[in-house]
Write an enzyme that holds these catalytic residues in place. Structure first.
Site, PDB file in Angstrom:
ATOM      1  N   ARG A  27      52.972 -49.899  56.928  1.00 17.21           N
ATOM      2  CA  ARG A  27      51.978 -49.958  55.747  1.00 17.21           C
ATOM      3  C   ARG A  27      51.362 -48.566  55.851  1.00 17.21           C
ATOM      4  O   ARG A  27      50.081 -48.291  55.160  1.00 17.21           O
ATOM      5  CB  ARG A  27      50.869 -50.928  55.945  1.00 17.21           C
ATOM      6  CG  ARG A  27      51.516 -52.387  55.404  1.00 17.21           C
ATOM      7  CD  ARG A  27      50.616 -53.421  55.205  1.00 17.21           C
ATOM      8  NE  ARG A  27      49.245 -53.320  54.994  1.00 17.21           N
ATOM      9  CZ  ARG A  27      48.867 -52.879  53.887  1.00 17.21           C
ATOM     10  NH1 ARG A  27      49.733 -52.808  52.699  1.00 17.21           N
ATOM     11  NH2 ARG A  27      47.645 -52.582  53.704  1.00 17.21           N
ATOM     12  N   GLU A  75      50.939 -52.001  47.775  1.00 16.44           N
ATOM     13  CA  GLU A  75      49.674 -52.620  47.342  1.00 16.44           C
ATOM     14  C   GLU A  75      48.800 -52.134  46.359  1.00 16.44           C
ATOM     15  O   GLU A  75      48.971 -50.716  46.133  1.00 16.44           O
ATOM     16  CB  GLU A  75      48.721 -52.318  48.711  1.00 16.44           C
ATOM     17  CG  GLU A  75      47.359 -53.192  48.497  1.00 16.44           C
ATOM     18  CD  GLU A  75      46.453 -53.060  49.895  1.00 16.44           C
ATOM     19  OE1 GLU A  75      45.674 -53.945  50.137  1.00 16.44           O
ATOM     20  OE2 GLU A  75      46.418 -52.005  50.532  1.00 16.44           O
ATOM     21  N   GLU A 109      48.000 -49.661  58.212  1.00 19.66           N
ATOM     22  CA  GLU A 109      47.126 -49.230  57.276  1.00 19.66           C
ATOM     23  C   GLU A 109      45.994 -48.067  58.055  1.00 19.66           C
ATOM     24  O   GLU A 109      45.576 -47.280  57.524  1.00 19.66           O
ATOM     25  CB  GLU A 109      46.206 -50.063  56.203  1.00 19.66           C
ATOM     26  CG  GLU A 109      45.385 -50.974  56.906  1.00 19.66           C
ATOM     27  CD  GLU A 109      44.949 -51.938  56.276  1.00 19.66           C
ATOM     28  OE1 GLU A 109      45.391 -52.626  55.307  1.00 19.66           O
ATOM     29  OE2 GLU A 109      43.428 -52.145  56.245  1.00 19.66           O
ATOM     30  N   GLU A 157      49.656 -59.863  57.341  1.00 20.68           N
ATOM     31  CA  GLU A 157      49.204 -58.355  57.562  1.00 20.68           C
ATOM     32  C   GLU A 157      48.414 -58.248  58.739  1.00 20.68           C
ATOM     33  O   GLU A 157      47.567 -58.976  59.077  1.00 20.68           O
ATOM     34  CB  GLU A 157      48.637 -57.925  56.365  1.00 20.68           C
ATOM     35  CG  GLU A 157      48.213 -56.205  56.336  1.00 20.68           C
ATOM     36  CD  GLU A 157      47.539 -55.870  55.088  1.00 20.68           C
ATOM     37  OE1 GLU A 157      48.306 -56.483  54.208  1.00 20.68           O
ATOM     38  OE2 GLU A 157      46.775 -55.203  55.000  1.00 20.68           O
ATOM     39  N   TRP A 201      36.775 -55.566  62.848  1.00 25.45           N
ATOM     40  CA  TRP A 201      36.341 -55.787  61.598  1.00 25.45           C
ATOM     41  C   TRP A 201      37.708 -56.078  60.520  1.00 25.45           C
ATOM     42  O   TRP A 201      38.653 -55.342  60.682  1.00 25.45           O
ATOM     43  CB  TRP A 201      35.468 -54.732  60.745  1.00 25.45           C
ATOM     44  CG  TRP A 201      35.128 -55.241  59.294  1.00 25.45           C
ATOM     45  CD1 TRP A 201      34.436 -56.193  58.995  1.00 25.45           C
ATOM     46  CD2 TRP A 201      35.757 -54.647  58.218  1.00 25.45           C
ATOM     47  NE1 TRP A 201      34.434 -56.500  57.425  1.00 25.45           N
ATOM     48  CE2 TRP A 201      35.318 -55.424  57.183  1.00 25.45           C
ATOM     49  CE3 TRP A 201      36.733 -53.535  58.013  1.00 25.45           C
ATOM     50  CZ2 TRP A 201      35.838 -55.146  55.819  1.00 25.45           C
ATOM     51  CZ3 TRP A 201      36.917 -53.182  56.826  1.00 25.45           C
ATOM     52  CH2 TRP A 201      36.638 -54.077  55.736  1.00 25.45           C
ATOM     53  N   ARG A 214      48.352 -61.047  47.360  1.00 25.50           N
ATOM     54  CA  ARG A 214      47.799 -61.358  48.599  1.00 25.50           C
ATOM     55  C   ARG A 214      46.439 -62.546  48.268  1.00 25.50           C
ATOM     56  O   ARG A 214      45.734 -62.168  47.392  1.00 25.50           O
ATOM     57  CB  ARG A 214      47.092 -60.137  48.997  1.00 25.50           C
ATOM     58  CG  ARG A 214      46.744 -59.966  50.516  1.00 25.50           C
ATOM     59  CD  ARG A 214      45.716 -58.918  50.728  1.00 25.50           C
ATOM     60  NE  ARG A 214      44.408 -59.058  50.692  1.00 25.50           N
ATOM     61  CZ  ARG A 214      43.645 -58.140  51.039  1.00 25.50           C
ATOM     62  NH1 ARG A 214      43.998 -57.313  51.945  1.00 25.50           N
ATOM     63  NH2 ARG A 214      42.332 -58.420  50.986  1.00 25.50           N
ATOM     64  N   HIS A 223      43.702 -58.962  59.072  1.00 26.89           N
ATOM     65  CA  HIS A 223      42.764 -57.607  59.241  1.00 26.89           C
ATOM     66  C   HIS A 223      42.445 -57.700  60.694  1.00 26.89           C
ATOM     67  O   HIS A 223      41.104 -57.643  61.057  1.00 26.89           O
ATOM     68  CB  HIS A 223      41.470 -57.761  58.461  1.00 26.89           C
ATOM     69  CG  HIS A 223      41.209 -56.622  57.766  1.00 26.89           C
ATOM     70  ND1 HIS A 223      39.987 -55.855  58.295  1.00 26.89           N
ATOM     71  CD2 HIS A 223      41.520 -56.096  56.651  1.00 26.89           C
ATOM     72  CE1 HIS A 223      39.663 -54.838  57.623  1.00 26.89           C
ATOM     73  NE2 HIS A 223      40.843 -54.964  56.657  1.00 26.89           N
ATOM     74  N   TYR A 225      36.206 -61.039  55.467  1.00 28.20           N
ATOM     75  CA  TYR A 225      36.612 -59.840  54.944  1.00 28.20           C
ATOM     76  C   TYR A 225      37.369 -60.382  53.542  1.00 28.20           C
ATOM     77  O   TYR A 225      38.288 -61.479  53.609  1.00 28.20           O
ATOM     78  CB  TYR A 225      37.939 -59.394  56.041  1.00 28.20           C
ATOM     79  CG  TYR A 225      38.870 -58.424  55.267  1.00 28.20           C
ATOM     80  CD1 TYR A 225      38.443 -57.276  54.809  1.00 28.20           C
ATOM     81  CD2 TYR A 225      40.181 -58.866  54.771  1.00 28.20           C
ATOM     82  CE1 TYR A 225      39.375 -56.539  54.118  1.00 28.20           C
ATOM     83  CE2 TYR A 225      40.901 -58.037  54.015  1.00 28.20           C
ATOM     84  CZ  TYR A 225      40.528 -57.006  53.873  1.00 28.20           C
ATOM     85  OH  TYR A 225      41.326 -56.387  52.854  1.00 28.20           O
ATOM     86  N   ASP A 240      46.448 -61.044  54.607  1.00 30.78           N
ATOM     87  CA  ASP A 240      45.841 -59.821  55.522  1.00 30.78           C
ATOM     88  C   ASP A 240      44.825 -60.691  56.645  1.00 30.78           C
ATOM     89  O   ASP A 240      43.890 -61.248  56.381  1.00 30.78           O
ATOM     90  CB  ASP A 240      45.144 -59.128  54.798  1.00 30.78           C
ATOM     91  CG  ASP A 240      44.659 -57.751  55.408  1.00 30.78           C
ATOM     92  OD1 ASP A 240      44.786 -57.718  56.593  1.00 30.78           O
ATOM     93  OD2 ASP A 240      44.394 -56.605  54.968  1.00 30.78           O
TER      94      ASP A 240
HETATM   95  O1  EZ4 Z   1      40.021 -53.006  54.563  1.00 29.14           O
HETATM   96  O2  EZ4 Z   1      40.915 -50.251  52.580  1.00 29.14           O
HETATM   97  O3  EZ4 Z   1      44.824 -54.395  53.035  1.00 29.14           O
HETATM   98  N1  EZ4 Z   1      43.926 -53.650  52.690  1.00 29.14           N
HETATM   99  C1  EZ4 Z   1      42.866 -53.653  53.175  1.00 29.14           C
HETATM  100  C2  EZ4 Z   1      41.809 -52.722  52.902  1.00 29.14           C
HETATM  101  C3  EZ4 Z   1      40.949 -51.981  54.030  1.00 29.14           C
HETATM  102  C4  EZ4 Z   1      40.193 -50.744  53.509  1.00 29.14           C
HETATM  103  C5  EZ4 Z   1      39.768 -49.975  54.510  1.00 29.14           C
HETATM  104  O4  EZ4 Z   1      39.146 -48.822  53.873  1.00 29.14           O
HETATM  105  O5  EZ4 Z   1      42.941 -54.123  54.594  1.00 29.14           O
HETATM  106  O6  EZ4 Z   1      40.837 -53.523  52.184  1.00 29.14           O
HETATM  107 CO    CO Z   2      44.801 -54.529  55.083  1.00 28.52          CO
END
Ligand code: EZ4
Ligand code: CO
Length: 402
Positions: free
Chosen positions: A283, A339, A262, A236, A402, A147, A212, A159, A210
Site C-alpha cells: 500500500r 483507495e 501506507e 489492512e 493509533w 472498506r 490500523h 479509528y 483496516d
Molecule cells: O489513517 O491517511 O487506509 N487509510 C488510512 C488513513 C490514514 C490517514 C493518515 O494520514 O488508514 O485514514
Molecule cells: Co489504512
C-alpha cells in the site's frame, strides 16, 4: 529545458495540503504533492530550505538522476519527510515531461494496461447498523469494493468513525486529540460486523477492513481466521510493521489476504514482506514513498512475488497525488485496487483535475502530464491551520498505536 524556479504552496481547503510547483524556461510547469499529514511544514521547509536551491538549472527530463541526487546526495537516507519531499519533486518532473511530450504520464510508464482503476470507498458508522447503511449507500453509488469500519461498544471513539455526523477526516484541527482503545472489545466486535454485512448485502461485494496497526501478530491471526468465511478482499495493517518478521506468524494461521504499507517510505520497509510472500498487497503511495520513479520500481519488484498494489488514497493525499497514483494504477501489470476517499468541494475547486469516477472505477484522463491544476488565488484564501492525527491510549492510560 531548464528548471528556472520552484515554490511551495501550503493551503487548507478543509484540510492541509502542501504543493510543489516547478517552473521551466519553456513556460511549462509541473505540480507535485508534498503533504505529510500532521507534519506539513517540515516537508515545506525541507523543500524550500534544502532541495529547491539545488534544483534550479537542472534538466527536468532527468527524473532518474535527480531522484538519486536527492536520495543519495543527502547522505541521510529515507524517512517520511525526506521521501515526501523527493516524491513531490519527482511527481512535478513527470508532470513536466508529460506536458513537454504532449502525453499523459501513463504513456511514459508503459501505456495503459487497463482503462481504469477499481477503487474502494470508506464506509464508516458509529455502530453496525449505521455501517451497513453506509456500505449500502456506497454500493448504490456504484462502488464495487468498500472498506467497512464501525464504532466499538464501550469505546467512545475509534479509528474511522465519524464524529458529529460529519464525513470522517482523520486529522483534526488544533493539538492531537486522544482516544481510548481496548483490543478485547475490538476483537469481539469486528467479526459481528462482517457477519451482519454478508447476511444483509450478500457475497459479491468486495469488503475490506483496516485494523490500523493495533494488533499483535497472534491477535491478527485470530481475527484473520475468524473473518475467513466472509472472504475479505484484504485485512489492512494488522500489526505495526517495523518488525517485518511478525507477519510470518499471521501468515501461518490465516488465508485472509493482507495489505500493508501506507506509512512506508522506502522499498526497504517492505523488502522482506514481499520477498517472503508475507503480504498480498503493498500500500505504499507515490507521495510518501519517493514518487513515481520509486513506486514503479517497487511495483515491478512486488510483481515477482505475486504481490499486487493497493495504493493509499485517503483525503490527506492531494488531488495531485491521486492523479499520479491513477496514472501508475492503469499502467502497471500488478495493479490490485486503489483507495478512494472523496475530497470536499473546496479541495476539488482548488485543484481542478482531469481524473474522474464512474461505476466503481477511476480514470486518470488523457490530459498531457498528470492532468491536475492548482488555483493559486483560491488556495491563498485557505491558509494553513495546525492539525494533527489523534493519539491512542489503552483504557489504563498506556500510550498505544493509533
Ligand atoms: O489513517 O491517511 O487506509 N487509510 C488510512 C488513513 C490514514 C490517514 C493518515 O494520514 O488508514 O485514514
Ligand atoms: Co489504512
Amino acid at each position: 529545458m531548464k528548471i528556472t524556479s520552484a515554490k511551495v504552496i501550503v493551503c487548507s481547503p478543509g484540510r492541509n495540503f502542501v504543493t510543489l510547483k516547478i517552473e521551466t524556461d519553456e513556460g511549462i510547469y509541473g505540480l507535485g504533492d508534498a503533504t505529510l499529514n500532521g507534519r506539513e511544514l517540515s516537508v515545506a521547509s525541507y523543500l524550500q530550505d534544502h532541495l529547491i536551491p539545488s534544483l534550479i538549472g537542472r534538466d527536468p527530463f532527468q527524473t532518474e538522476d535527480i531522484w538519486h541526487y536527492f536520495y543519495r546526495g543527502a547522505y541521510w537516507r529515507r524517512g517520511p519527510v525526506t521521501m515526501t519531499a523527493i516524491a513531490a519533486i519527482d511527481m512535478a518532473l513527470w508532470d513536466i515531461k508529460g506536458k513537454a511530450l504532449k502525453v499523459p504520464v501513463y504513456n511514459l510508464l508503459g501505456g495503459k494496461s487497463r482503462e481504469g482503476a477499481v477503487v474502494y470507498a470508506h464506509a464508516n458508522g458509529v455502530d453496525i447498523e449505521q455501517t451497513i447503511d453506509e456500505v449500502a449507500r456506497y454500493k448504490d453509488l456504484g462502488y464495487l469494493a468498500i472498506r467497512a469500519q464501525s464504532g466499538i461498544p464501550g469505546l467512545k471513539s475509534t479509528y474511522g468513525v465519524p464524529k458529529d455526523n460529519k464525513p470522517y477526516e482523520p486529522a483534526e484541527r488544533g493539538l492531537p486529540s486522544e482516544s481510548l482503545w481496548s483490543t478485547e472489545k475490538y476483537l469481539r466486535h469486528v467479526p459481528k460486523l462482517f457477519d451482519a454485512l454478508r447476511t444483509r448485502l450478500g457475497e459479491e461485494l468486495h469488503l475490506l477492513h483496516d485494523v490500523h496497526h493495533r494488533l499483535t501478530p497472534i491477535q491478527a491471526a485470530r481475527l484473520g481466521k475468524e473473518l475467513e468465511p466472509h472472504h475479505l478482499f484484504w485485512m489492512e495493517d494488522p500489526v505495526a510493521a517495523e518488525l517485518q518478521d511478525g507477519f510470518r506468524l499471521i501468515r501461518q494461521h490465516t488465508t485472509t489476504p493482507i495489505a500493508v504499507g501506507e506509512v512506508f517510505n522506502s522499498i526497504y520497509d517492505a523488502e522482506q514482506l514481499i520477498r517472503e510472500q508475507l503480504i498480498d498487497y503493498i500500500r505504499m503511495t507515490v507521495v510518501h514513498a519517493g514518487g513515481i520513479t520509486a513506486m514503479k520500481k517497487a511495483a515491478d519488484f512486488a510483481a515477482l512475488y505475486h504481490v499486487q498494489t493497493g495504493s493509499h488514497g485517503a483525503t490527506d493525499l492531494s488531488p495531485v497525488a491521486m492523479a499520479a497514483a491513477l496514472h501508475l494504477d492503469v499502467a502497471i501489470n500488478n495493479f490490485g485496487i486503489q483507495e478512494h476517499m472523496a475530497h470536499n468541494a473546496e479541495t476539488e475547486e482548488t485543484f481542478p483535475h482531469a481524473y474522474s469516477f464512474s461505476e466503481g472505477m477511476m480514470y486518470p484522463g488523457d490530459t498531457p502530464g498528470l492532468g491536475v491544476e492548482i488555483d493559486e488565488k483560491l488556495a491563498e484564501r485557505f491558509p494553513y491551520q495546525r492539525a494533527y492525527l489523534p493519539v491512542n491510549r489503552k483504557e489504563d492510560g498506556t500510550l498505544f498505536h493509533w
